[in-house]
Design an enzyme around this catalytic site. Sequence first.
Site, PDB file in Angstrom:
ATOM      1  N   TYR A   1       0.820  -1.215   0.000  1.00 36.10           N
ATOM      2  CA  TYR A   1       0.000   0.000   0.000  1.00 36.10           C
ATOM      3  C   TYR A   1       0.856   1.268   0.000  1.00 36.10           C
ATOM      4  O   TYR A   1       0.329   2.359  -0.200  1.00 36.10           O
ATOM      5  CB  TYR A   1      -0.920   0.039   1.227  1.00 36.10           C
ATOM      6  CG  TYR A   1      -1.862  -1.124   1.379  1.00 36.10           C
ATOM      7  CD1 TYR A   1      -2.114  -2.010   0.345  1.00 36.10           C
ATOM      8  CD2 TYR A   1      -2.513  -1.342   2.598  1.00 36.10           C
ATOM      9  CE1 TYR A   1      -2.980  -3.084   0.509  1.00 36.10           C
ATOM     10  CE2 TYR A   1      -3.377  -2.400   2.765  1.00 36.10           C
ATOM     11  CZ  TYR A   1      -3.604  -3.274   1.730  1.00 36.10           C
ATOM     12  OH  TYR A   1      -4.465  -4.329   1.909  1.00 36.10           O
TER      13      TYR A   1
ATOM     14  N   LEU B   1     -17.552  -3.991   2.146  1.00 34.71           N
ATOM     15  CA  LEU B   1     -18.751  -3.355   1.583  1.00 34.71           C
ATOM     16  C   LEU B   1     -18.837  -3.579   0.082  1.00 34.71           C
ATOM     17  O   LEU B   1     -19.649  -2.945  -0.599  1.00 34.71           O
ATOM     18  CB  LEU B   1     -18.731  -1.848   1.877  1.00 34.71           C
ATOM     19  CG  LEU B   1     -18.478  -1.455   3.332  1.00 34.71           C
ATOM     20  CD1 LEU B   1     -18.419   0.058   3.479  1.00 34.71           C
ATOM     21  CD2 LEU B   1     -19.540  -2.048   4.253  1.00 34.71           C
TER      22      LEU B   1
ATOM     23  N   ILE C   1     -12.430  -5.027   8.350  1.00 38.27           N
ATOM     24  CA  ILE C   1     -11.541  -3.856   8.302  1.00 38.27           C
ATOM     25  C   ILE C   1     -12.010  -2.876   7.220  1.00 38.27           C
ATOM     26  O   ILE C   1     -11.350  -2.726   6.183  1.00 38.27           O
ATOM     27  CB  ILE C   1     -10.070  -4.260   8.072  1.00 38.27           C
ATOM     28  CG1 ILE C   1      -9.947  -5.294   6.942  1.00 38.27           C
ATOM     29  CG2 ILE C   1      -9.460  -4.808   9.354  1.00 38.27           C
ATOM     30  CD1 ILE C   1      -8.512  -5.546   6.495  1.00 38.27           C
TER      31      ILE C   1
ATOM     32  N   LYS D   1     -12.561   0.588   5.154  1.00 44.63           N
ATOM     33  CA  LYS D   1     -11.693   1.737   4.919  1.00 44.63           C
ATOM     34  C   LYS D   1     -12.539   2.984   4.697  1.00 44.63           C
ATOM     35  O   LYS D   1     -13.576   2.942   4.031  1.00 44.63           O
ATOM     36  CB  LYS D   1     -10.832   1.503   3.678  1.00 44.63           C
ATOM     37  CG  LYS D   1      -9.846   2.623   3.377  1.00 44.63           C
ATOM     38  CD  LYS D   1      -9.655   2.830   1.891  1.00 44.63           C
ATOM     39  CE  LYS D   1     -10.732   3.727   1.315  1.00 44.63           C
ATOM     40  NZ  LYS D   1     -10.504   4.087  -0.097  1.00 44.63           N
ATOM     41  N   SER D   2     -12.094   4.088   5.266  1.00 44.20           N
ATOM     42  CA  SER D   2     -12.631   5.398   4.918  1.00 44.20           C
ATOM     43  C   SER D   2     -11.588   6.439   5.262  1.00 44.20           C
ATOM     44  O   SER D   2     -10.832   6.283   6.221  1.00 44.20           O
ATOM     45  CB  SER D   2     -13.933   5.700   5.666  1.00 44.20           C
ATOM     46  OG  SER D   2     -14.401   6.990   5.291  1.00 44.20           O
TER      47      SER D   2
ATOM     48  N   ASN E   1     -18.778   3.885  10.845  1.00 37.42           N
ATOM     49  CA  ASN E   1     -18.369   2.480  10.742  1.00 37.42           C
ATOM     50  C   ASN E   1     -18.095   1.872  12.108  1.00 37.42           C
ATOM     51  O   ASN E   1     -18.497   0.725  12.384  1.00 37.42           O
ATOM     52  CB  ASN E   1     -17.126   2.357   9.863  1.00 37.42           C
ATOM     53  CG  ASN E   1     -17.404   2.612   8.393  1.00 37.42           C
ATOM     54  OD1 ASN E   1     -18.560   2.647   7.963  1.00 37.42           O
ATOM     55  ND2 ASN E   1     -16.354   2.811   7.622  1.00 37.42           N
TER      56      ASN E   1
END
Length: 277
Positions: A53, A189, A227, A229-230, A239
């Site tokens: 990442y 999601l 897990i 992500k945002s 979340n």
Amino acid sequence: MSAAESATVPLAGGVAIPRLGLGVFQVPPDDAQRVVEDALDLGYRHVDTAAAYVNEAGVGAALKASGLPREEVFVTSKLRNGDQGHDQTLRAYDETCDRLGLEQLDLYLVHWPNPAAGRYADSWRALRRLHAEGRVRAVGVSNFLTEHLDALEGVPAVNQIELHPTFQQRDLVRTCRERGIVVQSYSPLGQGADLDDPVVVGIARTHAATPAQVVLAWHLHQGFVVIPKSARRQRLQENLAATSLRLSDDEVAAVTALDRGHRTGGDPTTFSLSQIR
């Protein structure tokens, strides 16, 4: 408190992993520190990154800036495909720890089997060595199918896989559970695609919740570690609040019925990229 309601899931060796954490896949390096600092400030105590990442340094800076005791935050990273192989894996782990500013990770994973390279079993052997030497608290894999798990000596503590209502990998989940491997959901999601389904939207209205909270509550009800992500503080807070949402058995069944076998990410039988930011 039931297993579905507990804040952590036990891993082999007495390690406990928080059931909901922050994933930082696709968080740009320049934003990673801010995002992780926000998450820690809101109460997250589990952060999942990876060498591929290219944002481990930002995550590490946030951990340091938070002032939280090291033992309060569960930190995961992953071995990138380009570093596979026994000796390369040992070096890569040290480099990851350096970028994060940590002496020890809570969980280290082989990110992909990358079977074309033929080195994932050697990489896994290196992870087992790191664990035996006490340099990492728990070791596991990511994106491993049953055929890849079968090639390993020993049992991974975790298999982190793409898992969401429209892609549930039920046979693989069953295999992991039979072997005592904790299943961790990434892209929980469906990269946002599962949030527009009328079933999810309807359940969200019933609970005055967001569709994302409904889907995350579904994961937690199933006993998965998740897990999401945002990069937005409000969404991070929403979340995290999903841990308090309780779905009925009928609602869980309705979301479970959405499975379409629709993978959104890479195929573990062929995926070989080293950097996936």
